[in-house]
Design a protein around this motif. Structure first.
Motif, PDB file in Angstrom:
ATOM      1  N   VAL A 135       0.833  -1.201   0.000  1.00 25.78           N
ATOM      2  CA  VAL A 135       0.000   0.000   0.000  1.00 25.78           C
ATOM      3  C   VAL A 135       0.866   1.249   0.000  1.00 25.78           C
ATOM      4  O   VAL A 135       0.619   2.208  -0.753  1.00 25.78           O
ATOM      5  CB  VAL A 135      -0.951  -0.001   1.217  1.00 25.78           C
ATOM      6  N   ALA A 136       1.911   1.255   0.819  1.00 29.68           N
ATOM      7  CA  ALA A 136       2.805   2.415   0.897  1.00 29.68           C
ATOM      8  C   ALA A 136       3.518   2.642  -0.428  1.00 29.68           C
ATOM      9  O   ALA A 136       3.653   3.780  -0.903  1.00 29.68           O
ATOM     10  CB  ALA A 136       3.814   2.216   2.023  1.00 29.68           C
ATOM     11  N   ALA A 137       4.002   1.535  -1.036  1.00 31.92           N
ATOM     12  CA  ALA A 137       4.704   1.656  -2.312  1.00 31.92           C
ATOM     13  C   ALA A 137       3.784   2.221  -3.389  1.00 31.92           C
ATOM     14  O   ALA A 137       4.183   3.082  -4.187  1.00 31.92           O
ATOM     15  CB  ALA A 137       5.252   0.293  -2.732  1.00 31.92           C
ATOM     16  N   PHE A 138       2.545   1.740  -3.411  1.00 30.67           N
ATOM     17  CA  PHE A 138       1.592   2.238  -4.398  1.00 30.67           C
ATOM     18  C   PHE A 138       1.312   3.724  -4.187  1.00 30.67           C
ATOM     19  O   PHE A 138       1.223   4.497  -5.143  1.00 30.67           O
ATOM     20  CB  PHE A 138       0.290   1.435  -4.310  1.00 30.67           C
ATOM     21  N   TRP A 139       1.192   4.120  -2.937  1.00 26.97           N
ATOM     22  CA  TRP A 139       0.927   5.527  -2.619  1.00 26.97           C
ATOM     23  C   TRP A 139       2.083   6.417  -3.062  1.00 26.97           C
ATOM     24  O   TRP A 139       1.867   7.412  -3.762  1.00 26.97           O
ATOM     25  CB  TRP A 139       0.666   5.690  -1.127  1.00 26.97           C
ATOM     26  N   PHE A 140       3.304   6.050  -2.686  1.00 27.66           N
ATOM     27  CA  PHE A 140       4.450   6.921  -2.953  1.00 27.66           C
ATOM     28  C   PHE A 140       4.929   6.843  -4.413  1.00 27.66           C
ATOM     29  O   PHE A 140       5.458   7.822  -4.935  1.00 27.66           O
ATOM     30  CB  PHE A 140       5.611   6.577  -2.015  1.00 27.66           C
ATOM     31  N   ALA A 141       4.735   5.703  -5.059  1.00 26.18           N
ATOM     32  CA  ALA A 141       5.230   5.550  -6.423  1.00 26.18           C
ATOM     33  C   ALA A 141       4.200   5.908  -7.486  1.00 26.18           C
ATOM     34  O   ALA A 141       4.568   6.308  -8.591  1.00 26.18           O
ATOM     35  CB  ALA A 141       5.710   4.107  -6.649  1.00 26.18           C
ATOM     36  N   VAL A 142       2.907   5.778  -7.165  1.00 21.53           N
ATOM     37  CA  VAL A 142       1.872   5.980  -8.180  1.00 21.53           C
ATOM     38  C   VAL A 142       0.938   7.136  -7.843  1.00 21.53           C
ATOM     39  O   VAL A 142       0.759   8.057  -8.635  1.00 21.53           O
ATOM     40  CB  VAL A 142       1.050   4.683  -8.385  1.00 21.53           C
ATOM     41  N   VAL A 143       0.331   7.088  -6.655  1.00 23.17           N
ATOM     42  CA  VAL A 143      -0.720   8.058  -6.323  1.00 23.17           C
ATOM     43  C   VAL A 143      -0.141   9.443  -6.045  1.00 23.17           C
ATOM     44  O   VAL A 143      -0.580  10.438  -6.639  1.00 23.17           O
ATOM     45  CB  VAL A 143      -1.537   7.567  -5.116  1.00 23.17           C
ATOM     46  N   ARG A 144       0.830   9.510  -5.157  1.00 25.70           N
ATOM     47  CA  ARG A 144       1.351  10.828  -4.750  1.00 25.70           C
ATOM     48  C   ARG A 144       1.979  11.600  -5.912  1.00 25.70           C
ATOM     49  O   ARG A 144       1.685  12.798  -6.058  1.00 25.70           O
ATOM     50  CB  ARG A 144       2.365  10.657  -3.622  1.00 25.70           C
ATOM     51  N   PRO A 145       2.815  10.978  -6.772  1.00 29.73           N
ATOM     52  CA  PRO A 145       3.382  11.742  -7.897  1.00 29.73           C
ATOM     53  C   PRO A 145       2.330  12.248  -8.882  1.00 29.73           C
ATOM     54  O   PRO A 145       2.601  13.181  -9.636  1.00 29.73           O
ATOM     55  CB  PRO A 145       4.319  10.726  -8.566  1.00 29.73           C
ATOM     56  N   ALA A 146       1.150  11.615  -8.874  1.00 31.74           N
ATOM     57  CA  ALA A 146       0.108  12.011  -9.823  1.00 31.74           C
ATOM     58  C   ALA A 146      -0.826  13.074  -9.271  1.00 31.74           C
ATOM     59  O   ALA A 146      -1.721  13.534  -9.979  1.00 31.74           O
ATOM     60  CB  ALA A 146      -0.706  10.783 -10.232  1.00 31.74           C
ATOM     61  N   GLN A 147      -0.635  13.478  -8.025  1.00 32.44           N
ATOM     62  CA  GLN A 147      -1.506  14.486  -7.432  1.00 32.44           C
ATOM     63  C   GLN A 147      -1.058  15.891  -7.811  1.00 32.44           C
ATOM     64  O   GLN A 147       0.142  16.182  -7.871  1.00 32.44           O
ATOM     65  CB  GLN A 147      -1.509  14.345  -5.910  1.00 32.44           C
ATOM     66  N   ILE A 148      -2.013  16.744  -8.085  1.00 34.44           N
ATOM     67  CA  ILE A 148      -1.722  18.156  -8.329  1.00 34.44           C
ATOM     68  C   ILE A 148      -2.696  18.983  -7.501  1.00 34.44           C
ATOM     69  O   ILE A 148      -3.775  18.509  -7.144  1.00 34.44           O
ATOM     70  CB  ILE A 148      -1.852  18.528  -9.822  1.00 34.44           C
ATOM     71  N   PRO A 149      -2.325  20.223  -7.182  1.00 35.38           N
ATOM     72  CA  PRO A 149      -3.246  21.062  -6.408  1.00 35.38           C
ATOM     73  C   PRO A 149      -4.435  21.500  -7.251  1.00 35.38           C
ATOM     74  O   PRO A 149      -4.373  21.517  -8.482  1.00 35.38           O
ATOM     75  CB  PRO A 149      -2.370  22.262  -6.031  1.00 35.38           C
ATOM     76  N   ARG A 150      -5.526  21.834  -6.584  1.00 35.68           N
ATOM     77  CA  ARG A 150      -6.639  22.416  -7.309  1.00 35.68           C
ATOM     78  C   ARG A 150      -6.238  23.808  -7.791  1.00 35.68           C
ATOM     79  O   ARG A 150      -5.428  24.479  -7.195  1.00 35.68           O
ATOM     80  CB  ARG A 150      -7.873  22.514  -6.402  1.00 35.68           C
ATOM     81  N   ASP A 151      -6.786  24.211  -8.918  1.00 36.63           N
ATOM     82  CA  ASP A 151      -6.412  25.477  -9.549  1.00 36.63           C
ATOM     83  C   ASP A 151      -4.928  25.493  -9.907  1.00 36.63           C
ATOM     84  O   ASP A 151      -4.233  26.507  -9.754  1.00 36.63           O
ATOM     85  CB  ASP A 151      -6.749  26.664  -8.648  1.00 36.63           C
TER      86      ASP A 151
END
Length: 605
Positions: A51-67
């Motif tokens: 779960v941690a690997a998926f979060w740090f390698a996939v989910v977190r890098p794909a997040q951007i701020p609103r606006d």
């Protein structure tokens, strides 16, 4: 054989991860309940780590701020597709990819999390057709409700850079940036007198009168026929620039015509004449969106692309294959550096895509001045075989698709080109160099033992006789007839109609559309839309565009196609001849080797 149930079943990455984690968690809990604490904790630890690997390698890098404000920098070479080995990527080799630019702009245009797009433009290496496509992508994003700002930040900005910037709603220029609004001109280098002084004789043949690729070596000026075709290209390019800039900047056509030929002008002049909106710096733009200078709102192109892929590429979708063919066409050994189209490798890519049962259609992106007749024919045949397997093939043309570059496209179900694309040049050219006189002057002599008088006809030690040239010219005529026959068949033209648009003449995309050489004017998105229609993909069904590349080894040491890998001497020769640096190794090798070529003159703004 595909399993219909499996085909209908689609499970997201998150769901697959959740299933695996649930199984591991259950197994770990059972182990702990049974007193196997070490094994249970280890299994639970694996679940947490996944779960941690998926979060740090996939989910977190794909997040951007609103606006978010997406920052895109256009500088240096822009290539169709940057395919790099892992070693290339580690060494940061390669250029910017037009594919990635398209994806980012099209995604940002419909992304609710994106507030604005800022494009920093310095001098970049691309043709007018590419600049026009990027211009339209920016206008589409603006029409989608995004604020689009272009910043001209190089020492100078020519018409290609300005054309891209004009696609934005606001244009800002560094106060010291000079705009070089020089209108449209094209031409070539002519070496006959220089070769005469070096006692080098160039023997050239051409089918037919407009086939000017070898005039560089056989003349000191353009022939009347080639000048006629060049004048038409210049007129069409000027028309494209005037109409596009007038529409974007809300100018009259006459005023746009005057301004694109205004000469060397300052940013201040550009503001006063409504070419740009204001002078400024990237820091001014950043401060407007981020007054507190926290810099969290700005997202680079690479990061935004990860976000777009993560959020958009989901669900079961129809697959459309994308095959790139960029550079001169070769049939034999590849040059050590630069960009080229291998007839064998490109045919194999099309074949692999056509045999893939998941593929509904093929989009074939061509950006090539031509080259080897044999290499071009291999690709043409692969396109026809793909169609025989029930896969529609739609060609999208880039800056140039001439001669062999048009040959590979001629059999497609549909052809799309940019208004400024150099296309056509349906003809054949031959060149041979006699170095005998020069070598004699240097004290180098040749002596042959021959089975027939013609045995040394290809030697660089002598010129061909009139009889040998006549025989060769007849053979080249057969190749020209085969080329025009393929065009007539693919484009559904009569022999008379084909001959009228052939004769080696180059056309703009606009002129090619009028004459039936292409089907639609537009970019890759237009080609994809046609491919969907030809493949009968339902309007509501989404698709995925999958690039099929030539297979490469993981640690392949062959340099990428960046200009940095090209020796300086070849780069200098390319600049003198007007050849893109990344294409220079293959093109110069063909020109020096001589022989029969399906090659069009490469001209640029």
């Amino acid at each position: 054989m595909k399993n219909p149930f499996i085909e209908r079943l689609w499970i997201s990455r998150e769901a697959r991860l959740a299933i695996v984690v649930a199984i591991l968690s259950a197994a770990g809990s059972v182990a702990c309940a049974s007193g196997e604490w070490k094994a249970g904790i280890a299994i639970l630890g694996v679940a947490v780590a996944m779960v941690a690997a998926f979060w740090f390698a996939v989910v977190r890098p794909a997040q951007i701020p609103r606006d978010a404000v997406v920052i895109v920098r256009l500088a240096g070479p822009i290539e169709e597709d940057v395919s790099r080995s892992p070693l290339d990527r580690l060494m940061r080799r390669g250029a910017q990819s037009l594919d990635h630019l398209r994806y980012v702009f099209e995604s940002a245009a419909i992304d609710d999390d994106v507030r604005a797009i800022v494009v920093e433009i310095a001098q970049f290496g691309a043709g007018l057709a590419t600049a026009h496509e990027i211009h339209r992508l920016l206008r589409a994003a603006q029409a989608g409700g995004k604020r689009v700002i272009a910043l001209l930040r190089g020492d100078s900005a020519g018409l290609r850079e300005y054309l891209v910037a004009a696609g934005a709603g606001e244009i800002v220029a560094n106060p010291d940036t000079m705009l070089t609004m020089l209108g449209v001109a094209t031409g070539g280098v002519f070496l006959k007198s220089a070769l005469d002084k070096l006692k080098i004789q160039a023997q050239t043949l051409q089918w037919k009168e407009y086939k000017g690729a070898a005039e560089t070596f056989g003349r000191d000026t353009m022939s009347l026929a080639v000048r006629e075709s060049m004048e038409a290209i210049v007129a069409d390019w000027e028309k494209i620039l005037i109409e596009t800039i007038a529409s974007a900047r809300k100018l009259t056509a006459q005023r746009a015509r005057e301004l694109i030929a205004a000469g060397f002008v300052s940013a201040k002049f550009a503001v006063e004449n409504h070419l740009i909106d204001r002078e400024g710096y990237i820091e001014d733009i950043r401060a407007e969106f981020d007054p507190e200078a926290k810099r969290k709102v700005f997202v680079g192109m690479a990061r935004y692309r990860r976000h777009a892929v993560f959020t958009r590429e989901r669900g079961r979708r129809a697959r459309i294959a994308l095959v790139h063919a960029s550079g001169p066409v070769i049939s034999g050994e590849a040059p050590a550096t630069g960009e080229f189209i291998s007839g064998v490798a490109t045919a194999a890519q099309i074949d692999r895509a056509s045999r893939d049962e998941r593929v509904s259609a093929i989009v074939f992106r061509v950006n090539s001045p031509g080259g080897s007749a044999v290499g071009s024919d291999l690709v043409w045949r692969a396109v026809r075989e793909a169609q025989g397997r029930g896969k529609p093939v739609v060609v999208s043309m880039g800056d140039v698709a001439g001669s062999g570059g048009y040959y590979v496209a001629a059999g497609a179900d549909a052809i799309v080109a940019e208004p400024a694309t150099i296309t056509g040049s349906i003809g054949v050219v031959y060149a041979k160099f006699n170095l005998g006189n020069l070598l004699n002057e240097l004290g180098v002599h040749f002596d042959f033992v021959k089975s027939a008088p013609i045995s040394d006809a290809m030697s660089m030690a002598r010129a061909m006789t009139d009889g040998e040239l006549a025989q060769l010219n007849e053979t080249i005529g057969h190749l020209y007839a085969a080329f025009t026959a393929k065009v007539a068949q693919g484009r559904r033209l009569s022999p008379e109609q084909t001959e009228a648009v052939a004769k080696g003449r180059i056309w703009s995309g606009l002129a090619a559309k009028e004459r039936g050489l292409i089907d639609e004017v537009g970019g890759l998105s237009t080609a994809v839309a046609i491919a969907r229609e030809r493949a009968h993909i339902a309007e509501h069904q989404r698709h995925q565009l999958v690039t099929y590349r030539a297979e490469r080894r993981w640690l392949e040491l062959r340099p990428g196609s960046s200009d940095a890998s090209t020796p300086w001497a070849i780069a200098a020769a390319a600049g003198a001849l007007g050849i893109p640096t990344r294409w220079a190794p293959a093109m110069l090798e063909m020109l020096v080797r001589g022989g029969v070529m399906l090659l069009c003159p490469f001209i640029e703004l």
